[in-house]
Design a protein around this motif. Structure first.
Motif, short mmCIF file in Angstrom:
data_model
loop_
_atom_site.label_atom_id
_atom_site.label_comp_id
_atom_site.label_asym_id
_atom_site.label_seq_id
_atom_site.Cartn_x
_atom_site.Cartn_y
_atom_site.Cartn_z
N ARG A 28 0.85 -1.11 0.16
CA ARG A 28 0.04 -0.11 0.13
C ARG A 28 0.73 1.28 -0.06
O ARG A 28 0.57 2.43 -0.62
CB ARG A 28 -0.96 0.06 1.35
CG ARG A 28 -2.16 -1.10 1.13
CD ARG A 28 -3.25 -0.97 2.10
NE ARG A 28 -3.94 -1.96 2.07
CZ ARG A 28 -4.94 -2.01 1.20
NH1 ARG A 28 -5.37 -0.93 0.63
NH2 ARG A 28 -6.02 -3.04 1.28
N GLU A 29 2.24 1.34 0.61
CA GLU A 29 2.86 2.20 0.55
C GLU A 29 3.43 2.80 -0.58
O GLU A 29 3.68 3.69 -1.13
CB GLU A 29 4.02 2.20 1.57
CG GLU A 29 4.89 3.17 1.61
CD GLU A 29 6.24 2.91 2.46
OE1 GLU A 29 7.50 3.45 2.25
OE2 GLU A 29 6.07 2.13 3.49
N ALA A 48 2.08 1.51 -3.69
CA ALA A 48 0.73 2.08 -4.51
C ALA A 48 0.63 3.53 -4.22
O ALA A 48 0.39 4.14 -5.29
CB ALA A 48 -0.31 1.14 -3.90
N ALA A 49 0.75 4.05 -3.09
CA ALA A 49 0.32 5.48 -2.89
C ALA A 49 1.44 6.23 -3.56
O ALA A 49 1.15 7.27 -4.27
CB ALA A 49 0.40 5.61 -1.45
N GLU A 50 2.74 5.89 -3.45
CA GLU A 50 3.81 6.53 -4.16
C GLU A 50 3.75 6.39 -5.62
O GLU A 50 4.12 7.56 -6.11
CB GLU A 50 5.21 5.84 -3.87
CG GLU A 50 5.58 6.03 -2.21
CD GLU A 50 6.64 5.17 -2.13
OE1 GLU A 50 7.10 4.46 -2.58
OE2 GLU A 50 7.26 5.46 -0.85
N ASP A 63 0.57 6.54 -7.20
CA ASP A 63 -0.76 7.07 -7.55
C ASP A 63 -1.55 5.80 -7.83
O ASP A 63 -2.43 6.04 -8.81
CB ASP A 63 -0.72 8.12 -8.65
CG ASP A 63 -0.14 9.27 -8.12
OD1 ASP A 63 -0.55 9.52 -7.07
OD2 ASP A 63 0.42 9.92 -8.88
N GLU A 68 -3.79 2.27 -6.27
CA GLU A 68 -4.71 1.59 -5.16
C GLU A 68 -4.46 0.18 -5.16
O GLU A 68 -4.27 -0.40 -6.14
CB GLU A 68 -6.06 2.16 -5.25
CG GLU A 68 -6.98 1.62 -6.32
CD GLU A 68 -8.53 1.97 -6.21
OE1 GLU A 68 -8.76 2.86 -5.28
OE2 GLU A 68 -9.39 1.33 -6.88
N PRO A 84 -6.62 3.91 -9.69
CA PRO A 84 -7.91 4.23 -8.80
C PRO A 84 -8.95 4.47 -9.59
O PRO A 84 -10.16 4.35 -9.41
CB PRO A 84 -7.41 5.44 -8.21
CG PRO A 84 -6.24 5.95 -8.91
CD PRO A 84 -5.78 4.83 -9.30
#
Length: 224
Positions: free
Chosen positions: A126-127, A129-131, A133, A135, A148
């Motif tokens: 998840r970390e 994925a956030a970096e 953009d 999900e 997303p």
């Protein structure tokens, strides 16, 4: 009844037996359904296409959580595999493991997203994925790393248009978080009793039966 609605059917947990594998009891009612049937899944594109072939129904599918679809001899692509590939490389460089072994048949034919085993380092995934953009969606069978703006429900809008229907004309059966976007767009939605909490909360009807038992009940209600 001849005015049965078109269907959107998830596969895993919906057309399957509790111990896994397609429940053959679903073949006949799906094959004989008098309106279009769309199989919508998180699996790679070839899997639902093959299932349609073996069920002897037209190959109308939404795969990879809405990243790719097939309808009326047209392939619709939304997802960008290069974005997820870059994220996977970062995940692996940080010590993450997709978890499928060296051959990785789960992702071998996947075109728009990447599936990661539920045993993987979820926090790291998840970390990353956030970096990038992206999900992470938990389908209960795998973590799916995807864009997303990509979902089964959004792709259903395009598929429905090509079939000459509004999404609200459809009825849907699904059991996972990735089916919620479909439930939000169709006219009637059903969740078997084995569904996860988000699917149960989003469905119009929670069925007493689990897995294919629930789906068969939903199809009987729609034909009643």
């Amino acid at each position: 009844m001849t005015d049965a609605p078109p269907l959107v059917l998830d596969i895993d947990g919906t057309l399957t037996r509790p111990e896994g594998g397609i429940d053959p009891r679903v073949f006949e009612p799906v094959r004989e359904w008098p309106a279009p049937v769309v199989l919508a899944t998180g699996k790679a594109f070839p899997y639902p296409v093959s299932l349609c072939t073996f069920m002897a129904i037209e190959e109308r599918v939404i795969a990879e959580n809405g990243g790719i679809a097939h309808v009326n001899d047209e392939v619709l692509v939304h997802g960008d595999r290069e974005r997820t590939t870059a994220a996977v490389e970062a995940f692996q460089a940080a010590g993450g493991d997709l978890g499928w072994g060296d051959v990785d048949l789960v992702n071998r034919w996947r075109e728009t997203e990447v599936a990661v085993t539920l045993d993987a380092d979820e926090a790291l995934l998840r970390e990353v994925a956030a970096e990038h953009d992206l999900e992470v969606v938990d389908t209960g069978y795998a973590f799916h790393l995807k864009q997303p703006d990509m979902s089964k429900g959004l792709m259903l809008e395009r598929v429905a248009d090509r079939l000459g229907y509004e999404p609200a004309a459809f009825a849907a059966v699904g059991d996972s978080e990735n089916d919620v976007s479909t439930f939000e767009r169709v006219g009637r939605s059903f969740a078997p009793s084995n569904a996860d909490d988000r699917a149960l909360a989003a469905a119009d009807v929670t069925l007493d039966g689990a897995h294919a038992d629930g789906t068969l009940d939903a199809l009987a209600r729609l034909r009643a």
